[in-house]
Design a protein around this motif. Sequence first.
Motif, PDB file in Angstrom:
ATOM      1  N   GLU A   1     -11.519 -11.622  15.220  1.00  0.00           N
ATOM      2  CA  GLU A   1     -10.093 -11.959  15.276  1.00  0.00           C
ATOM      3  C   GLU A   1      -9.301 -11.235  14.186  1.00  0.00           C
ATOM      4  N   ILE A   2      -9.859 -11.187  12.985  1.00  0.00           N
ATOM      5  CA  ILE A   2      -9.131 -10.567  11.872  1.00  0.00           C
ATOM      6  C   ILE A   2      -9.115  -9.046  12.014  1.00  0.00           C
ATOM      7  N   PHE A   3     -10.182  -8.467  12.535  1.00  0.00           N
ATOM      8  CA  PHE A   3     -10.166  -7.027  12.800  1.00  0.00           C
ATOM      9  C   PHE A   3      -9.071  -6.670  13.807  1.00  0.00           C
ATOM     10  N   VAL A   4      -8.891  -7.504  14.819  1.00  0.00           N
ATOM     11  CA  VAL A   4      -7.827  -7.242  15.794  1.00  0.00           C
ATOM     12  C   VAL A   4      -6.463  -7.280  15.110  1.00  0.00           C
ATOM     13  N   MET A   5      -6.248  -8.262  14.232  1.00  0.00           N
ATOM     14  CA  MET A   5      -4.985  -8.324  13.480  1.00  0.00           C
ATOM     15  C   MET A   5      -4.744  -7.016  12.731  1.00  0.00           C
ATOM     16  N   LEU A   6      -5.771  -6.560  12.028  1.00  0.00           N
ATOM     17  CA  LEU A   6      -5.625  -5.373  11.189  1.00  0.00           C
ATOM     18  C   LEU A   6      -5.491  -4.098  12.014  1.00  0.00           C
ATOM     19  N   LYS A   7      -6.164  -4.023  13.157  1.00  0.00           N
ATOM     20  CA  LYS A   7      -6.087  -2.830  13.994  1.00  0.00           C
ATOM     21  C   LYS A   7      -4.710  -2.658  14.631  1.00  0.00           C
ATOM     22  N   LYS A   8      -3.932  -3.714  14.672  1.00  0.00           N
ATOM     23  CA  LYS A   8      -2.555  -3.607  15.145  1.00  0.00           C
ATOM     24  C   LYS A   8      -1.634  -3.024  14.075  1.00  0.00           C
TER      25      LYS A   8
ATOM     26  N   SER B   1     -31.047 -20.477  16.262  1.00  0.00           N
ATOM     27  CA  SER B   1     -30.383 -19.171  16.303  1.00  0.00           C
ATOM     28  C   SER B   1     -31.045 -18.280  15.265  1.00  0.00           C
ATOM     29  N   PHE B   2     -30.682 -17.000  15.241  1.00  0.00           N
ATOM     30  CA  PHE B   2     -31.229 -16.080  14.248  1.00  0.00           C
ATOM     31  C   PHE B   2     -30.512 -16.299  12.912  1.00  0.00           C
ATOM     32  N   SER B   3     -31.241 -16.193  11.832  1.00  0.00           N
ATOM     33  CA  SER B   3     -30.671 -16.430  10.508  1.00  0.00           C
ATOM     34  C   SER B   3     -29.634 -15.360  10.170  1.00  0.00           C
ATOM     35  N   SER B   4     -28.523 -15.795   9.635  1.00  0.00           N
ATOM     36  CA  SER B   4     -27.459 -14.870   9.230  1.00  0.00           C
ATOM     37  C   SER B   4     -27.706 -14.407   7.799  1.00  0.00           C
ATOM     38  N   VAL B   5     -27.875 -13.103   7.606  1.00  0.00           N
ATOM     39  CA  VAL B   5     -28.211 -12.572   6.284  1.00  0.00           C
ATOM     40  C   VAL B   5     -27.277 -11.434   5.880  1.00  0.00           C
ATOM     41  N   HIS B   6     -26.091 -11.378   6.495  1.00  0.00           N
ATOM     42  CA  HIS B   6     -25.195 -10.274   6.161  1.00  0.00           C
ATOM     43  C   HIS B   6     -23.749 -10.761   6.089  1.00  0.00           C
ATOM     44  N   ASP B   7     -22.936  -9.972   5.399  1.00  0.00           N
ATOM     45  CA  ASP B   7     -21.482 -10.104   5.436  1.00  0.00           C
ATOM     46  C   ASP B   7     -20.924  -8.864   6.128  1.00  0.00           C
ATOM     47  N   THR B   8     -19.765  -9.016   6.739  1.00  0.00           N
ATOM     48  CA  THR B   8     -19.099  -7.900   7.404  1.00  0.00           C
ATOM     49  C   THR B   8     -17.953  -7.405   6.528  1.00  0.00           C
ATOM     50  N   ILE B   9     -17.813  -6.101   6.400  1.00  0.00           N
ATOM     51  CA  ILE B   9     -16.739  -5.498   5.601  1.00  0.00           C
ATOM     52  C   ILE B   9     -15.958  -4.548   6.485  1.00  0.00           C
ATOM     53  N   GLY B  10     -14.657  -4.720   6.555  1.00  0.00           N
ATOM     54  CA  GLY B  10     -13.803  -3.806   7.295  1.00  0.00           C
ATOM     55  C   GLY B  10     -13.156  -2.793   6.373  1.00  0.00           C
ATOM     56  N   PHE B  11     -13.176  -1.526   6.779  1.00  0.00           N
ATOM     57  CA  PHE B  11     -12.540  -0.442   6.025  1.00  0.00           C
ATOM     58  C   PHE B  11     -11.418   0.118   6.891  1.00  0.00           C
ATOM     59  N   PHE B  12     -10.180  -0.009   6.406  1.00  0.00           N
ATOM     60  CA  PHE B  12      -8.988   0.393   7.154  1.00  0.00           C
ATOM     61  C   PHE B  12      -8.127   1.329   6.315  1.00  0.00           C
ATOM     62  N   VAL B  13      -7.347   2.186   6.988  1.00  0.00           N
ATOM     63  CA  VAL B  13      -6.461   3.126   6.296  1.00  0.00           C
ATOM     64  C   VAL B  13      -5.091   3.127   6.970  1.00  0.00           C
ATOM     65  N   LYS B  14      -4.081   3.631   6.235  1.00  0.00           N
ATOM     66  CA  LYS B  14      -2.722   3.660   6.776  1.00  0.00           C
ATOM     67  C   LYS B  14      -2.471   4.889   7.631  1.00  0.00           C
ATOM     68  N   ARG B  15      -3.014   6.045   7.215  1.00  0.00           N
ATOM     69  CA  ARG B  15      -2.768   7.267   7.993  1.00  0.00           C
ATOM     70  C   ARG B  15      -3.909   8.252   7.777  1.00  0.00           C
TER      71      ARG B  15
ATOM     72  N   LEU C   1       0.814  -1.213   0.000  1.00  0.00           N
ATOM     73  CA  LEU C   1       0.000   0.000   0.000  1.00  0.00           C
ATOM     74  C   LEU C   1       0.853   1.272   0.000  1.00  0.00           C
ATOM     75  N   LYS C   2       0.370   2.289  -0.675  1.00  0.00           N
ATOM     76  CA  LYS C   2       0.953   3.621  -0.562  1.00  0.00           C
ATOM     77  C   LYS C   2       0.664   4.177   0.826  1.00  0.00           C
ATOM     78  N   ALA C   3       1.358   5.258   1.180  1.00  0.00           N
ATOM     79  CA  ALA C   3       1.190   5.840   2.515  1.00  0.00           C
ATOM     80  C   ALA C   3      -0.237   6.324   2.757  1.00  0.00           C
ATOM     81  N   ASN C   4      -0.936   6.742   1.704  1.00  0.00           N
ATOM     82  CA  ASN C   4      -2.319   7.211   1.858  1.00  0.00           C
ATOM     83  C   ASN C   4      -3.323   6.173   1.374  1.00  0.00           C
ATOM     84  N   GLY C   5      -2.906   4.900   1.348  1.00  0.00           N
ATOM     85  CA  GLY C   5      -3.751   3.837   0.842  1.00  0.00           C
ATOM     86  C   GLY C   5      -4.749   3.310   1.856  1.00  0.00           C
ATOM     87  N   SER C   6      -5.671   2.466   1.355  1.00  0.00           N
ATOM     88  CA  SER C   6      -6.753   1.919   2.178  1.00  0.00           C
ATOM     89  C   SER C   6      -6.936   0.439   1.882  1.00  0.00           C
TER      90      SER C   6
END
Length: 308
Positions: A84-91, A114-128, A67-72
Amino acid sequence: MTDWVDRVFCEDALAGMARIPDGSIDLILTDPPYNLGKDYGNASDQQSVDDYLAWTERWIDIALPKLKANGSLYIFLTWRFAPEIFVMLKKRLTMMNEIIWDRRVPSMGGSTRSFSSVHDTIGFFVKRKDYYFDLDAVRIPYDAATKKARSRSIFIGAKWLEVGYNPKDLWSVSRLHREHAERVDHPTQKPLEIIERMLKASCPPDGVVLDPFMGSGTTALAARRLGRRFVGFELNPDYCEVIQQRLAEPEAPVKKKAGAGRKKSPVVPAQAGTQVARAAKTQTNLGSRLRGNDEVEANTFTTEGSTP
């Protein structure tokens, strides 16, 4: 640009990303295997929890230096492993949003415990902090009734009223049904509408998007439609053929360059020395291609996003 741009390499991304220079990518947009047991022609989605998380951390550590310095980065995940993966990325990055993709699944069937799962989760992260983000490119227009209701003087000349509102972090976009015009032969294909929103917002015109898990090639197709560049990897040769066909469609013309000679194929076969990809090519049946093949390690992959 160099010879790795506007290419999808039919090979393992963990090795193939070495061809991409560090600091050259504007956006990483990817839909890696969810480890839910789907058949992508290999065992990539059937790992133990520990192996899956260790593999995820390996590809993240290979990809992020690109990634570039201003990348996402945008990453599709299941709720089962997102924490678990969000924790990896937040580090490693700064988290800007957890986006919920409502797939508009019909209200029928599902679990009775259980309640039916009808969604996906998307993480949006940036470098700076000065990351690239073009909100105006993805605003949603107000309808005429809303504009009329906002006719008081305090709203006159308000830019946001004319150009539309900021999309929320809940995206309600239908999954691709079998009869949908976009649909191709891939089990977890993502809609162009979602991928194009990410590209418009977080990849500048003529910027480069990296997708380590191309799947059906939606990221590459969206990039070409929007005037962005792309590079990606896909291990399954049948999916590489799907990508080749989609990029050859008239709606996705190859961007011509000054002085360009013979047009190159956007999908590059695996090099002869790539053992895993070579083994995959020797099989003919998609459903059983790599099952039981002891040449294929558990950390190989192919998926949609393995698209978007």
